[in-house]
Design a protein around this motif. Structure first.
Motif, mmCIF file in Angstrom:
data_model
loop_
_atom_site.group_PDB
_atom_site.id
_atom_site.type_symbol
_atom_site.label_atom_id
_atom_site.label_comp_id
_atom_site.label_asym_id
_atom_site.label_seq_id
_atom_site.Cartn_x
_atom_site.Cartn_y
_atom_site.Cartn_z
ATOM 1 N N VAL A 180 -5.956 1.072 -4.480
ATOM 2 C CA VAL A 180 -6.031 2.211 -3.574
ATOM 3 C C VAL A 180 -6.244 3.460 -4.414
ATOM 4 O O VAL A 180 -5.845 3.518 -5.585
ATOM 5 N N ILE A 206 0.837 -1.205 0.000
ATOM 6 C CA ILE A 206 0.000 0.000 0.000
ATOM 7 C C ILE A 206 0.869 1.251 0.000
ATOM 8 O O ILE A 206 0.668 2.172 -0.800
ATOM 9 N N ALA A 251 -8.893 2.189 0.283
ATOM 10 C CA ALA A 251 -8.545 0.915 -0.337
ATOM 11 C C ALA A 251 -9.815 0.246 -0.856
ATOM 12 O O ALA A 251 -10.873 0.329 -0.229
#
Length: 298
Positions: free
Chosen positions: A243, A168, A193
């Protein structure tokens, strides 16, 4: 006693009430992620992220003309959807309220699920070359043109990393290197997300008030993504995730409607039956892809 000559008129406000109550509760999931726009024309045209570039210094006399670089033009053209539900006088006479509730809620569910499926498919088809945006690329692509001109450089908003905190943060950093059409730094905050149902347990570990430390970390390090939000995308396969910048997604990804889901009364020739027609016209799409980054691990 329910009058056969007026029962169609009596049913309509009840069906409409149940329809509206049901629909208002259900459309919230889509509104969390993409923008809604209601129009009164056949289509809506929008440009991707463009601008005038940097402003030069003023020399005290001449004000230079800025040349705007426009993004790719996205045309949203809503399509019509319609179906009907029938109520017989016999059943309305026995249980008018119950029949109205069933017709209203089920019609609302059908229209809503049609839009929700389109919403999920917006992301699920992100790697499908048959579903492209205004720049000729799918939502997640390694070959998005940076500018709307021949020979323009490209950028990638797709990867194959497995869902993890490290992946991420790596993706957030990559997005900071994106450029706008006019060559400026892309200002973004990848703070939401999108995960498959299978990845939701991990998302619960990573995000929220109880996720201050990195899960399974021997060092008990601080969790850099604990303040992110997440949403489950049921169209994603088990390992797929993405994301994005929530505010920019609301601006650049839209559902456009001329007529929001509604229910219309129809009186057929048969007086023993009344019909309620569900109707809507909408489309979904995106005008730019910089606001989201998707991963499709093997």
């Amino acid at each position: 006693m329910l009058d056969i000559y007026t029962y169609q008129d009596d049913l309509y406000p009840l069906v409409t009430k149940w329809f509206n109550d049901r629909l208002d509760k259900k459309r919230a999931i889509i509104k969390q992620v993409i923008g809604f726009e209601s129009i009164d024309r056949i289509d809506l045209q929008e440009q991707g992220v463009g601008g005038y570039g940097l402003v030069p210094k003023y020399d005290g006399s001449t004000i230079p003309e800025l040349n705007q670089k426009r993004g790719f033009k996205k045309v949203y053209t809503p399509e019509e959807y319609s179906a009907k539900a029938s109520i017989q006088w016999k059943y309305a006479k026995v249980d008018m309220s119950g029949e109205a509730k069933k017709a209203g809620t089920r019609m609302a569910d059908s229209l809503h699920m049609t839009q929700l499926r389109a919403f999920y498919n917006l992301f699920a088809n992100g790697w499908n070359g048959s579903f492209v945006g205004a720049d000729g690329q799918p939502l997640f692509s390694a070959a998005h043109p940076i500018a709307n001109e021949v020979g323009a450089e490209t950028f990638s908003n797709t990867g194959t990393d497995t869902f993890s905190i490290a992946a991420i943060t790596k993706t957030q950093t990559a997005a900071q290197r994106f450029k706008t059409f006019d060559g400026l730094e892309f200002d973004c905050d990848f703070n939401i997300a999108l995960v498959s149902p299978e990845l939701e347990p991990k998302a619960k570990e990573y995000f929220g008030a109880d996720a201050k430390l990195i899960p399974d970390s021997a060092e008990n390090g601080a969790n850099p993504v604990k303040d992110m939000n997440y949403i489950v995308i049921k169209g994603f396969s088990a390992k797929q995730w993405a994301v994005g910048d929530k505010d920019l997604m609301m601006e650049m990804m839209k559902m456009v409607e001329i007529t929001a889901p509604t229910v219309i009364r129809n009186k057929p020739d048969n007086p023993l039956v009344t019909e309620f027609v569900g109707y809507m016209d909408f489309t979904m799409g995106w005008s730019d892809a910089r606001q989201i980054f998707g991963h499709n691990p093997a």
